[in-house]
Design a protein around this motif. Structure first.
Motif, short mmCIF file in Angstrom:
data_model
loop_
_atom_site.label_atom_id
_atom_site.label_comp_id
_atom_site.label_asym_id
_atom_site.label_seq_id
_atom_site.Cartn_x
_atom_site.Cartn_y
_atom_site.Cartn_z
N ASP A 1 -0.96 -2.74 -6.92
CA ASP A 1 -2.39 -3.01 -6.73
C ASP A 1 -2.74 -4.40 -7.23
N ALA B 1 -10.17 1.10 -12.63
CA ALA B 1 -11.53 0.64 -12.30
C ALA B 1 -12.21 1.63 -11.37
N ALA C 1 -10.58 1.73 0.62
CA ALA C 1 -10.74 0.31 0.93
C ALA C 1 -10.68 -0.53 -0.34
N LEU C 2 -11.36 -0.05 -1.39
CA LEU C 2 -11.34 -0.81 -2.64
C LEU C 2 -9.92 -0.94 -3.17
N ARG C 3 -9.18 0.18 -3.10
CA ARG C 3 -7.78 0.13 -3.56
C ARG C 3 -6.99 -0.86 -2.71
N ALA C 4 -7.17 -0.81 -1.39
CA ALA C 4 -6.43 -1.71 -0.50
C ALA C 4 -6.76 -3.16 -0.82
N LEU C 5 -8.00 -3.39 -1.28
CA LEU C 5 -8.40 -4.76 -1.59
C LEU C 5 -7.96 -5.17 -2.99
N GLY C 6 -7.14 -4.31 -3.61
CA GLY C 6 -6.53 -4.72 -4.87
C GLY C 6 -7.28 -4.30 -6.12
N VAL C 7 -8.29 -3.40 -5.97
CA VAL C 7 -8.99 -2.93 -7.16
C VAL C 7 -8.10 -1.92 -7.87
N PRO C 8 -7.83 -2.10 -9.16
CA PRO C 8 -6.93 -1.19 -9.87
C PRO C 8 -7.53 0.22 -10.00
N SER C 9 -6.66 1.21 -10.02
CA SER C 9 -7.18 2.59 -10.05
C SER C 9 -7.99 2.92 -11.30
N LEU D 1 0.84 -1.20 0.00
CA LEU D 1 0.00 0.00 0.00
C LEU D 1 0.88 1.24 0.00
N GLN E 1 -6.01 9.22 -5.71
CA GLN E 1 -6.02 9.16 -4.25
C GLN E 1 -5.21 7.96 -3.74
N SER E 2 -4.35 8.23 -2.75
CA SER E 2 -3.56 7.13 -2.19
C SER E 2 -4.45 6.26 -1.31
N PRO E 3 -4.37 4.95 -1.45
CA PRO E 3 -5.26 4.08 -0.67
C PRO E 3 -5.03 4.22 0.83
N LEU F 1 -13.31 4.58 -13.46
CA LEU F 1 -14.51 4.23 -14.22
C LEU F 1 -15.74 4.23 -13.32
N LEU F 2 -15.56 3.72 -12.11
CA LEU F 2 -16.66 3.63 -11.16
C LEU F 2 -17.21 5.02 -10.82
#
Lengths: 227, 413
Positions: A78, B329, B319-327, A54, B405-407, B332-333
């Motif tokens: 990521d 995505a 949280a989404l970034r921490a869970l590995g969702v690419p930026s 992170l 944004q930094s996760p 787009l969201l």
């Protein structure tokens, strides 16, 4: 399962004279179980951020199974984290309005890796953590149930490492113990390396290796034989 | 992703709803003004289509057009009957027919004219027959009467203190097909009846129509035969003459000739309306500026909402970034969610604008009797497309902020 080797890690934040984290060397074999504890501000969260990719350390190497993730770009980190780390957080970070199953699948879906097999696995995992209704909306669940959903989400992509940041801190003793047992049990079952940041003596007591941090440095690294 | 966006919007439905409404109102305002102004132009142009040339006495050209084309009540000065007779003998004229106003029935103007004018300006009757006797009347398509009914005209609008013409009764003999003009609200009677009702026989009066003195329906006889062939000698003063010139060149010649003559005036209604449109155009520009300012305010409000929108989701995004969702995505969201809200607002605003303009047109049409057609031009859709492109770009700004944004920072927030 993944092994970790930290070398010459330093994390320096602007405006601070001393590094927030300074770990000359740390080795963690694949499949090990590690508890990290220490007072607030001791660098536990920074250490978790560094080993999960992170945050990039100011100096040093974070080598997981031969890959130094400190050299990877943010996007690559990521992707790596999504594929290799199962993250369980203190505040669950579940998304209201979605069902338990949808929550388990959300990160995988957004990363476009969810297929039919993964959906089936999500259902199995929910059953395994003791949730009978995968369609139940998250906001109608108890805190204990929510953390179970978060555990199932962390395990969905068969991560080599499970990182739990204060997983029992916002739960009562009974639920805390259950979640602790679940994490350790599932990690053993899948062979995943388990790293848990915790103040919870019950949880710390069940992990074979205990690291204590203070002011960004490792002050104790114990492996009591009675475990 | 769709389910996640829907769940998110449902959770923050109040804020999302207000955002959609704000956009919708701004868009509706702009669309409504454009459509209504166009409707007014199209409607009035169509209303004046059959009115090539109008000849009246010296006075306000605009009033002459408003009174003949739109049947707006006004005391017009009269032209001598000889002018009509002269026009009817003129080889440059296909037909020239008198129009006489002043009476009303239940708010509908009673217009004196001839069968030839009706034939020349309408598509015929939908029921009944044209007038054949002095007491016969033909009603426009929008008049709430039926053939067979009898009516008593009142002089001046009853609401404005008019009085009934006693002893005068018209029989409704037919109804005209709709023309989409104010004449759909008119009750058409033989001009000879108007003259008799007002005692305007035998070429008297060339000045202002002063009806106070001759209240007696002196020569009115409901059963008298219809007479439409006059000689200069037996024609009284006439408020307006509608002229169908033989050719465009003749139209200009006639207009010129009757402009320079003493006591007559000749106008092309289309020309007068063009002048009015210029005025309308200026008014539209003012309204458009007001609408533009409103849209600017809404855009500013939207940016604020977008910033709040992202602020509310900082932890979620982290949280989404921490869970590995690419930026990408995440980008787009956020972009999809914002753009969907803007699209919903624009669509709702467009429908609202069209609906509002249609309802306004209908209510104006009911009162004024002429259609205000709501027509959507390709330019309107192009405008919407441009708006969508701008919205897509604007939605990208907060999405980019979320992307950058930094996760870790967002998890701490």
């Amino acid at each position: 399962m993944l092994s970790l080797r930290l070398t010459g890690i330093e994390m320096v934040f602007p405006g601070l004279d001393t590094p927030a984290l300074s770990i000359p060397a740390l080795d963690l074999p694949a499949g090990a179980g590690l508890a990290i504890s220490g007072p607030s501000g001791s660098g536990k969260s920074t250490l978790v951020n560094v080993i999960t990719g992170l945050e990039r350390p100011t100096r040093g190497k974070v080598v997981w199974n031969g890959i130094d993730i400190a050299t990877l770009s943010e996007g690559a980190r990521d992707r790596w984290r999504g594929a290799n780390i199962g993250l369980v957080m203190q505040d669950f970070h579940l998304f209201p309005g979605l069902s338990a199953l949808e929550n388990v699948l959300l990160p995988a879906r957004l990363a476009r890796v969810a297929d039919a097999a993964m959906i089936a696995r999500a259902r199995d995992l929910l059953a395994e953590v003791g949730l009978a209704r995968p369609g139940q909306r998250i906001e109608t669940m108890s805190r204990g149930e929510m953390q179970r959903v978060a555990v199932a989400r962390a395990l969905l992509r068969r991560p080599g490492v499970i990182v739990a940041d204060e997983p029992t801190a916002s739960l009562d003793a009974v639920n805390g113990a259950a979640i602790g047992a679940l994490l350790i049990g599932l990690a053993r079952q899948t062979g995943a390396t388990l790293i848990a940041v915790s103040h919870d003596p019950a949880l710390i007591g069940r992990l074979p290796r205990r690291l204590t941090l203070a002011a960004g440095r490792i002050t104790a690294d114990q492996m009591p034989e009675t475990c | 992703m769709g389910r996640f966006i829907l769940a998110d919007l449902r959770r923050l439905w109040a804020g999302s709803g207000i955002m959609v409404l704000l956009i919708a109102m701004a868009v509706a305002l702009g669309i409504g003004i454009t459509l209504q102004e166009r409707a007014l132009r199209l409607g009035s142009a169509r209303a004046s289509e059959k009115f090539d040339l109008v000849i009246g006495a010296r006075g306000s050209e605009t009033q002459l057009v408003l009174s003949t084309v739109f049947l707006q009540p006004a005391a017009l000065p009269l032209v001598p009957g000889a002018v009509l007779a002269g026009l009817q003998d003129d080889p440059r004229v296909l037909w020239a027919e008198p129009v006489g106003f002043g009476d009303f029935h239940k708010g509908y103007p009673v217009v004196g004219t001839t069968t030839r004018l009706i034939a020349g300006t309408t598509t015929g009757l939908s029921e009944g027959r044209l007038f054949a006797a002095e007491g016969d009347a033909v009603i426009g398509a929008a008049v709430a009467l039926a053939p067979g009914e009898e009516i008593v005209p009142s002089h001046g609008e009853a609401a404005l203190g008019g009085h009934d013409h006693e002893g005068v009764r018209y029989r409704v003999t037919g109804r005209l097909q709709p023309t989409g003009t104010p004449w759909d609200r008119a009750i058409l009677v033989p001009i000879q009846a108007v003259w008799h009702v007002h005692g305007l026989e035998e070429a008297h009066g060339t000045g202002e129509a002063d009806h106070e003195e001759h209240e007696e329906p002196a020569g009115f006889d409901a059963d008298a035969a219809l007479r439409e062939d006059w000689t200069a000698a037996d024609l009284p003063g006439i408020p307006a003459i509608l002229v169908k010139p033989a050719s465009i060149a003749d139209a200009y010649k006639l207009r010129q000739e009757y402009r320079v003559r003493e006591n007559t005036n000749a106008v092309f209604p289309a020309e007068v309306l063009t002048g009015l449109y210029a005025l309308l155009g200026d008014a539209r520009q003012v309204l458009a500026a007001v609408a533009g300012a409103a849209q600017g305010l809404v855009a500013a409000a939207l940016l604020l909402v977008a910033v709040v929108h992202i602020g509310q989701r900082r932890r979620q995004i982290g949280a989404l970034r921490a869970l590995g969702v690419p930026s990408p995505a995440i980008f787009l969201l956020v972009w999809t969610e914002l753009f969907a809200l803007v699209c919903a607002g624009i669509a709702l605003g467009f429908l609202g604008g069209v609906l509002g303009a249609t309802l306004l047109s209908r209510s104006v049409g009911r009162v004024q009797g002429f259609d205000l057609p709501i027509e959507i031009a390709p330019g309107d859709l192009a405008g919407l497309a441009i708006l969508l492109v701008i919205a897509a770009l604007v939605a990208a700004a907060p999405a980019w902020a979320a992307y950058r944004q930094s996760p870790v920072a967002s998890l701490r927030a």
